[in-house]
Motif scaffolding. Structure first.
Motif, short mmCIF file in Angstrom:
data_model
loop_
_atom_site.label_atom_id
_atom_site.label_comp_id
_atom_site.label_asym_id
_atom_site.label_seq_id
_atom_site.Cartn_x
_atom_site.Cartn_y
_atom_site.Cartn_z
N VAL A 110 57.09 56.13 120.17
CA VAL A 110 56.60 54.76 120.27
C VAL A 110 55.21 54.73 119.63
CG1 VAL A 110 56.10 52.79 121.76
CG2 VAL A 110 57.92 54.39 122.38
N VAL A 111 55.05 53.91 118.61
CA VAL A 111 53.84 53.92 117.80
C VAL A 111 53.20 52.54 117.79
CG1 VAL A 111 52.90 54.37 115.49
CG2 VAL A 111 54.86 55.71 116.33
N GLY A 112 51.89 52.50 118.02
CA GLY A 112 51.16 51.24 117.92
C GLY A 112 50.44 51.16 116.59
N VAL A 113 50.69 50.09 115.85
CA VAL A 113 50.07 49.88 114.54
C VAL A 113 49.19 48.65 114.62
CG1 VAL A 113 50.48 49.55 112.06
CG2 VAL A 113 52.13 50.86 113.44
N ILE A 114 47.90 48.79 114.32
CA ILE A 114 46.96 47.68 114.44
C ILE A 114 46.28 47.41 113.12
CG2 ILE A 114 45.16 49.25 115.30
CD1 ILE A 114 44.08 46.89 116.96
N ALA A 115 46.15 46.15 112.77
CA ALA A 115 45.47 45.76 111.54
C ALA A 115 44.05 46.29 111.54
CB ALA A 115 45.46 44.24 111.42
N GLY A 116 43.66 46.97 110.47
CA GLY A 116 42.33 47.55 110.40
C GLY A 116 42.28 49.00 110.81
N GLY A 117 43.40 49.56 111.30
CA GLY A 117 43.45 50.96 111.67
C GLY A 117 42.83 51.24 113.02
N THR A 118 42.68 52.51 113.35
CA THR A 118 42.26 52.90 114.69
C THR A 118 40.88 52.38 115.06
OG1 THR A 118 41.46 55.01 113.78
CG2 THR A 118 43.69 54.99 114.70
N VAL A 119 40.00 52.16 114.08
CA VAL A 119 38.68 51.63 114.40
C VAL A 119 38.78 50.25 115.05
CG1 VAL A 119 38.31 50.54 112.14
CG2 VAL A 119 36.34 51.26 113.51
N ALA A 120 39.86 49.52 114.72
CA ALA A 120 40.04 48.16 115.25
C ALA A 120 40.44 48.14 116.71
CB ALA A 120 41.10 47.42 114.42
N GLN A 122 38.66 49.39 119.09
CA GLN A 122 37.44 49.10 119.83
C GLN A 122 36.53 48.09 119.15
OE1 GLN A 122 36.06 53.29 120.41
NE2 GLN A 122 36.17 52.79 122.58
N HIS A 123 36.68 47.92 117.85
CA HIS A 123 35.79 47.04 117.12
C HIS A 123 36.57 46.09 116.24
CE1 HIS A 123 32.45 49.63 118.33
NE2 HIS A 123 33.19 50.66 117.96
N ALA A 124 36.15 44.83 116.19
CA ALA A 124 36.82 43.86 115.34
C ALA A 124 36.66 44.25 113.88
CB ALA A 124 36.24 42.47 115.58
N VAL A 125 37.75 44.21 113.13
CA VAL A 125 37.71 44.46 111.69
C VAL A 125 37.99 43.13 111.01
CG1 VAL A 125 38.73 45.71 109.76
CG2 VAL A 125 38.47 46.84 111.99
N GLU A 126 36.95 42.52 110.46
CA GLU A 126 37.06 41.17 109.93
C GLU A 126 38.08 41.10 108.78
OE1 GLU A 126 35.76 38.78 111.47
OE2 GLU A 126 34.49 39.96 112.79
N ASN A 127 38.86 40.05 108.80
CA ASN A 127 39.83 39.72 107.74
C ASN A 127 41.04 40.65 107.68
OD1 ASN A 127 38.15 37.56 106.80
ND2 ASN A 127 36.90 39.07 105.70
N ALA A 128 41.10 41.68 108.53
CA ALA A 128 42.23 42.61 108.48
C ALA A 128 43.55 41.89 108.75
CB ALA A 128 42.03 43.74 109.48
N GLU A 129 43.52 40.89 109.62
CA GLU A 129 44.77 40.21 109.97
C GLU A 129 45.29 39.31 108.86
OE1 GLU A 129 44.01 36.13 112.24
OE2 GLU A 129 43.37 37.86 113.42
N ASP A 130 44.46 39.04 107.85
CA ASP A 130 44.86 38.13 106.78
C ASP A 130 45.66 38.81 105.67
OD1 ASP A 130 43.50 36.08 108.09
OD2 ASP A 130 41.63 36.48 107.03
N ARG A 131 45.85 40.11 105.77
CA ARG A 131 46.48 40.88 104.69
C ARG A 131 47.95 41.15 104.98
NH1 ARG A 131 43.24 44.47 101.92
NH2 ARG A 131 45.21 45.04 100.88
N ALA A 132 48.82 40.28 104.50
CA ALA A 132 50.25 40.51 104.65
C ALA A 132 50.68 41.77 103.92
CB ALA A 132 51.03 39.31 104.14
N ASP A 133 50.09 42.01 102.75
CA ASP A 133 50.44 43.19 101.97
C ASP A 133 50.08 44.48 102.70
OD1 ASP A 133 47.71 42.58 101.68
OD2 ASP A 133 47.58 43.63 99.76
N GLN A 134 48.99 44.44 103.47
CA GLN A 134 48.59 45.64 104.21
C GLN A 134 49.53 45.91 105.37
OE1 GLN A 134 45.95 47.67 103.14
NE2 GLN A 134 47.08 49.05 104.51
N GLY A 135 50.04 44.84 106.00
CA GLY A 135 51.04 45.04 107.06
C GLY A 135 52.26 45.76 106.52
N ALA A 136 52.71 45.35 105.35
CA ALA A 136 53.85 46.02 104.71
C ALA A 136 53.50 47.45 104.33
CB ALA A 136 54.30 45.23 103.48
N ALA A 137 52.31 47.64 103.76
CA ALA A 137 51.90 48.97 103.31
C ALA A 137 51.77 49.94 104.48
CB ALA A 137 50.57 48.88 102.56
#
Length: 315
Positions: A110-120, A122-137
């Motif tokens: 069971v794997v948790g994948v978060i926009a912005g990677g593991t740093v996100a 604990q810390h907000a990673v601005e604009n990470a959620e806006d990248r549909a291409d990154q979700g696919a990647a």
């Protein structure tokens, strides 16, 4: 004009979309809540939270479909992957982190994948959620394929990162589930199963870490826990695949064997020692009289399902 406040066409479109979402709407009852007493605030917020279980109950059919789909993929060698941004991403990481010690499975199951990677986490990673291409990647990098199940979590149901991940997962043949808090969400249209837990406007307008986040936590609890039950990771309501990695869990393992068999603490402890701490094997040895090696082999032949192994031994 200040660039931060300039209204580009893209920003106007996003604002227009948000205006239509229940999760972004204003609860008029709380327009002046900053003037309320602390006791009244506590009472009001708790009253709002009472709506969450009812909203989850309204999605029981979809949740059950998600559980069965996830269990089927895992049973055939696949994984469960949660995908989200911000609070939903953190909740996915949290649920994934709890599964190995609770059910004795690999951390890769069971794997948790978060926009912005593991740093996100604990810390907000601005604009990470806006990248549909990154979700696919991110899912491509994890080798997501037909054996896997992917659960996309987004209160709005429109987070680009999550939509990109779900679209990629579906094209890759994975089983896909969307968890949102708006009816008719875009995420639901992309996924095979859409779980829409509509909790209404938030206590603080747009703060979807509140009711929507609570609903997401409940749904993820159900998906992972009930899938593990379907996979034989419990015996009744006892955790028989737990990993006894500390004193508390070693005590729980002992107590579990005692509860399942009626054996004394001494017998349970001695038997656990003979099976290298395996709760399932200890229960099977005590209840059937099998030797430890025989119990281990029988469990393996029944896919780790203790009840099925027990019934076979007693037939």
């Amino acid at each position: 004009m200040n660039p931060s406040t300039e209204q580009t066409p893209a920003r106007e479109q996003v604002r227009g979309e948000l205006d239509l979402l229940i999760t972004e709407s204003v609860n008029e009852a709380y327009r002046d809540l900053d003037t309320w007493s602390t006791t009244d605030l506590v009472r009001a917020m708790n009253a709002e939270d009472q709506q969450v279980p009812q909203a989850v109950a309204a999605a029981e059919v979809e949740i059950a479909a998600a559980v069965d789909g996830v269990a089927e993929r895992i049973a055939n060698g696949g994984r469960l992957l949660y995908v989200g941004a911000g609070t939903p991403g953190r909740l996915g990481v949290l649920d994934a982190s709890e599964i190995p010690p609770t059910f004795g499975v690999s951390p890769d199951l069971v794997v948790g994948v978060i926009a912005g990677g593991t740093v996100a986490i604990q810390h907000a990673v601005e604009n990470a959620e806006d990248r549909a291409d990154q979700g696919a990647a991110d899912l491509e990098a994890l080798g997501v394929g037909p054996k896997d199940a992917v659960v996309g979590i987004a209160a709005s149901g429109r987070t680009p990162y999550v939509l990109g991940a779900l679209q990629y997962a579906r094209e890759a043949g994975a089983f896909t589930v969307a968890v949102s808090s708006n009816p008719g969400s875009t995420a639901s249209s992309v996924a095979e199963v859409g779980i829409e837990v509509v909790v209404g406007p938030e206590f603080i307008t747009g703060s979807t870490r509140l009711k929507a986040g609570t609903a997401q936590k409940l749904v993820l609890n159900m998906i992972s826990t009930l899938a593990m039950i379907r996979l034989g990771k419990t015996y009744g309501n006892l955790m028989v695949d737990l990993q006894a990695t500390n004193d508390k869990l070693r005590s729980r393992a002992l107590r579990t064997v005692m509860l399942a068999t009626g054996a004394s603490a001494e017998v349970a402890r001695t038997t656990l020692d003979t099976v290298q701490g395996s709760v399932k094997e200890a229960i099977l040895v005590i209840k059937t009289g099998l030797a430890p090696a025989e119990a281990r082999d029988l469990l393996a032949r029944h896919g780790g399902r203790l009840r099925a192994a027990e019934q076979h031994a007693q037939a």
